[in-house]
Design a protein around this motif. Structure first.
Motif, short mmCIF file in Angstrom:
data_model
loop_
_atom_site.label_atom_id
_atom_site.label_comp_id
_atom_site.label_asym_id
_atom_site.label_seq_id
_atom_site.Cartn_x
_atom_site.Cartn_y
_atom_site.Cartn_z
N MET A 267 0.84 -1.20 0.00
CA MET A 267 0.00 0.00 0.00
C MET A 267 0.87 1.25 0.00
O MET A 267 0.58 2.22 -0.71
N ASP A 268 1.94 1.22 0.78
CA ASP A 268 2.87 2.35 0.78
C ASP A 268 3.48 2.55 -0.60
O ASP A 268 3.60 3.69 -1.09
N ALA A 269 3.86 1.45 -1.25
CA ALA A 269 4.43 1.54 -2.60
C ALA A 269 3.38 2.05 -3.60
O ALA A 269 3.71 2.82 -4.51
N ALA A 270 2.14 1.65 -3.42
CA ALA A 270 1.06 2.12 -4.29
C ALA A 270 0.87 3.63 -4.13
O ALA A 270 0.68 4.36 -5.11
N VAL B 14 -0.76 2.86 -13.50
CA VAL B 14 -0.84 1.42 -13.78
C VAL B 14 -0.18 0.64 -12.65
O VAL B 14 -0.75 -0.31 -12.11
N HIS B 15 1.01 1.05 -12.28
CA HIS B 15 1.74 0.38 -11.19
C HIS B 15 1.01 0.58 -9.86
O HIS B 15 0.94 -0.35 -9.04
N ALA B 16 0.48 1.77 -9.65
CA ALA B 16 -0.26 2.05 -8.41
C ALA B 16 -1.45 1.11 -8.28
O ALA B 16 -1.70 0.56 -7.20
N ARG B 17 -2.18 0.92 -9.38
CA ARG B 17 -3.35 0.02 -9.35
C ARG B 17 -2.91 -1.42 -9.03
O ARG B 17 -3.52 -2.09 -8.20
N GLN B 18 -1.86 -1.87 -9.69
CA GLN B 18 -1.38 -3.24 -9.45
C GLN B 18 -0.99 -3.44 -7.99
O GLN B 18 -1.36 -4.43 -7.37
N LEU B 19 -0.24 -2.50 -7.46
CA LEU B 19 0.20 -2.61 -6.07
C LEU B 19 -0.98 -2.54 -5.11
O LEU B 19 -1.03 -3.27 -4.11
N ALA B 20 -1.94 -1.67 -5.40
CA ALA B 20 -3.12 -1.55 -4.54
C ALA B 20 -3.93 -2.84 -4.56
O ALA B 20 -4.43 -3.28 -3.52
N GLU B 21 -4.06 -3.45 -5.73
CA GLU B 21 -4.79 -4.72 -5.82
C GLU B 21 -4.06 -5.82 -5.03
O GLU B 21 -4.69 -6.62 -4.35
N GLN B 22 -2.75 -5.85 -5.13
CA GLN B 22 -1.97 -6.83 -4.37
C GLN B 22 -2.10 -6.57 -2.87
O GLN B 22 -2.22 -7.52 -2.08
#
Length: 134
Positions: free
Chosen positions: A71-74, A84-92
């Motif tokens: 979440m911090d990385a997102a 795009v990366h924010a969405r992927q990280l948030a989903e993870q």
């Protein structure tokens, strides 16, 4: 010859300008087509909150920590507008948080079932003892 050379130079300059313009347009279109994943970020934060409330810190600390780091990385990716990366990280992060919450609920349910089973065992002993003394 000079006229042809000048014409070729002008054509090359014009082609470069067109290339730069097209590249800029494609770049801007790429940014515009990927909206900020604000809804996903909110859902992921809610999942983190739920996992923490369910006892994730105590019963699934690794999964909860992983979710928090993602979440911090997102949030960092959002700040950098890398949606795009924010969405992927948030989903993870959401998936990890849901796992932590499920694990916490599972451990709590097992403890409750074990306690109920022990209470039942003690009750059966008491009933057996009372039947023998009667």
């Amino acid at each position: 010859m000079k006229i042809v050379a000048n014409a070729i130079n002008k054509l090359n300059q014009m082609m470069r300008r067109i290339g730069v313009t097209v590249a800029a347009a494609i770049s801007m279109a790429g940014c515009a087509s990927t909206p900020a994943p604000t809804e996903q970020m909110a859902v992921s934060k809610a999942a983190l909150s739920n996992a923490s409330s369910a006892g994730g810190n105590e019963f699934a600390p690794l999964q909860l920590k992983s979710a928090m780091e993602k979440m911090d990385a997102a949030e960092q990716a959002m700040a950098e507008k890398d949606y795009v990366h924010a969405r992927q990280l948030a989903e993870q992060a959401q998936a990890d948080a849901q796992l932590a919450g499920a694990m916490a609920h599972s451990v709590k349910a097992k403890k409750a079932a074990d306690a109920l089973q022990e209470d039942s065992r003690v009750l059966r002993q008491e009933i057996g003892r009372k039947n023998k003394s009667s």
